[in-house]
Scaffold this motif. Sequence first.
Motif, mmCIF file in Angstrom:
data_model
loop_
_atom_site.group_PDB
_atom_site.id
_atom_site.type_symbol
_atom_site.label_atom_id
_atom_site.label_comp_id
_atom_site.label_asym_id
_atom_site.label_seq_id
_atom_site.Cartn_x
_atom_site.Cartn_y
_atom_site.Cartn_z
ATOM 1 N N ARG A 39 45.816 44.563 26.840
ATOM 2 C CA ARG A 39 44.944 44.265 25.691
ATOM 3 C C ARG A 39 43.528 44.702 26.023
ATOM 4 O O ARG A 39 42.893 44.196 26.948
ATOM 5 C CB ARG A 39 44.985 42.774 25.355
ATOM 6 C CG ARG A 39 46.168 42.377 24.469
ATOM 7 C CD ARG A 39 47.477 42.213 25.240
ATOM 8 N NE ARG A 39 48.606 41.949 24.341
ATOM 9 C CZ ARG A 39 49.669 41.225 24.670
ATOM 10 N NH1 ARG A 39 49.764 40.706 25.876
ATOM 11 N NH2 ARG A 39 50.644 41.053 23.800
ATOM 12 N N SER A 40 43.031 45.668 25.262
ATOM 13 C CA SER A 40 41.754 46.309 25.571
ATOM 14 C C SER A 40 40.977 46.556 24.282
ATOM 15 O O SER A 40 41.513 47.118 23.322
ATOM 16 C CB SER A 40 42.022 47.650 26.284
ATOM 17 O OG SER A 40 40.868 48.437 26.390
ATOM 18 N N GLY A 48 52.154 40.387 28.460
ATOM 19 C CA GLY A 48 52.244 41.830 28.266
ATOM 20 C C GLY A 48 53.041 42.529 29.350
ATOM 21 O O GLY A 48 53.108 43.763 29.369
ATOM 22 N N ASP A 50 48.996 45.367 18.181
ATOM 23 C CA ASP A 50 49.726 44.712 19.262
ATOM 24 C C ASP A 50 51.127 44.319 18.787
ATOM 25 O O ASP A 50 52.128 44.574 19.465
ATOM 26 C CB ASP A 50 48.952 43.473 19.720
ATOM 27 C CG ASP A 50 49.507 42.849 20.994
ATOM 28 O OD1 ASP A 50 49.532 43.540 22.026
ATOM 29 O OD2 ASP A 50 49.905 41.679 20.946
ATOM 30 N N THR A 93 46.686 48.015 23.693
ATOM 31 C CA THR A 93 46.572 47.608 22.291
ATOM 32 C C THR A 93 45.248 46.863 22.167
ATOM 33 O O THR A 93 44.703 46.393 23.177
ATOM 34 C CB THR A 93 47.733 46.698 21.848
ATOM 35 O OG1 THR A 93 47.654 45.463 22.561
ATOM 36 C CG2 THR A 93 49.080 47.361 22.086
ATOM 37 N N GLN A 125 44.231 43.875 20.984
ATOM 38 C CA GLN A 125 44.064 42.448 21.249
ATOM 39 C C GLN A 125 45.401 41.743 21.111
ATOM 40 O O GLN A 125 46.240 42.154 20.306
ATOM 41 C CB GLN A 125 43.062 41.854 20.255
ATOM 42 C CG GLN A 125 42.620 40.440 20.571
ATOM 43 C CD GLN A 125 41.569 39.949 19.603
ATOM 44 O OE1 GLN A 125 41.651 40.201 18.408
ATOM 45 N NE2 GLN A 125 40.563 39.257 20.114
ATOM 46 N N LEU A 126 45.613 40.699 21.887
ATOM 47 C CA LEU A 126 46.831 39.902 21.777
ATOM 48 C C LEU A 126 47.007 39.408 20.343
ATOM 49 O O LEU A 126 46.128 38.747 19.784
ATOM 50 C CB LEU A 126 46.757 38.705 22.723
ATOM 51 C CG LEU A 126 47.882 37.661 22.603
ATOM 52 C CD1 LEU A 126 49.225 38.266 22.964
ATOM 53 C CD2 LEU A 126 47.582 36.447 23.478
ATOM 54 N N ASN A 132 47.021 41.084 17.583
ATOM 55 C CA ASN A 132 46.428 41.827 16.472
ATOM 56 C C ASN A 132 47.491 42.750 15.871
ATOM 57 O O ASN A 132 48.616 42.859 16.356
ATOM 58 C CB ASN A 132 45.164 42.574 16.932
ATOM 59 C CG ASN A 132 45.387 44.049 17.172
ATOM 60 O OD1 ASN A 132 46.303 44.425 17.913
ATOM 61 N ND2 ASN A 132 44.578 44.882 16.572
#
Length: 367
Positions: A193-194, A185, A166, A158, A160-161, A163
């Motif tokens: 988170r990528s 996660g 996410d 996802t 970003q943490l 977002n």
Amino acid sequence: MPATSALRRSLAAIAALPLLTLAACGYGSQAKDDGEAKVAAGAKKIDGLDSVKIGYFGNLTHGTALVGMQKGFFQKALGATEADPAIFNAGPSEIEALNSGSIDIGWIGPSPAINGYTKSAGKNLRIIGGSASGGVKLVVNPDKIKSLKDVKGKRIATPQLGNTQDVAFLNWAAEQGWKVDPQSGKGDVTVVRSDNKVTPDAYKSGSVDGAWVPEPTASKLVAEGGKVLLDESSLWPDKKFVITNIIVRQEFLKKHPKVVEAVLKGSVETNKWINANPDQAKAAANKRLEEDSGKALPADVLDPAWKSIQFTDDPLASTLNTEAAHAVKAGLLEKPDLNGIYDLAPLNKVLKAEGEPTVDDAGLGAK
């Protein structure tokens, strides 16, 4: 650890993210000026204001901002007040820029808007319009994942943490009966988170097995051999959910209502043109992406991505409330008070003047 402590740790992690994002280039990259967006001869500044700073992402889900800048709709509505763009990669950094006054108005996803509103106790921003629905997909490696149940035990990216995507993926995983720690996660499925820019490379290298991402990242993964396993729109009533809002600093709205109204007029005109000229609009958005980032999207990515997004002035307020509930359920947010998050009076004024239907705030409007 008590649940309340875990929630505070999660919220603290989200709050820290803006400090890590775009640190090397400040609050956002400045976009190049386009020849079509020049100030018309004889135009006057609105309220004597030299410029209005407008933030957006280099995502097709921010297509209204891309096309509006590229085709000059915002500049036309603003007269001699310059439409000054700033490009962001993540919602938290844009919220930080809004709070600091580095931008005045921004296109942004619902989760950062909710977080920004609640963390400031409702004092720093208002949602003043909608922009887009849809354009989010779960794309997977078909050799590793052949059905929805196969997602269990896999590594899914996802952006970003905390977002918007996410939150959506964590909520969907919970509905499958799977347990995932929202902060790390880790769990029945691993959330990685990528950044959207690096997710396609992570997919190609095999370090992730799929991703729940917005366009054009989803279609980039498909171009690399991925398969769309789920379109998020299929999970929503009428297949509509807010993916992009328009927000404004409350102080700016109070001091410069005519400028805000002009930007909204530009947005309404842009959406009208996009929906009447989809092919030209797609090309304009891609041209703006090229000017902003130095690289245009190939047709095999651009075409399917653009088709999956609906551009609308309606903020789809009831779905924002649902997305907030999803964040609470996922353990990323304490139950928020969203009363007053919307001020749709300026937008409805513009819509009435254009002969268009007005939009609703689902009871969450400013009193």
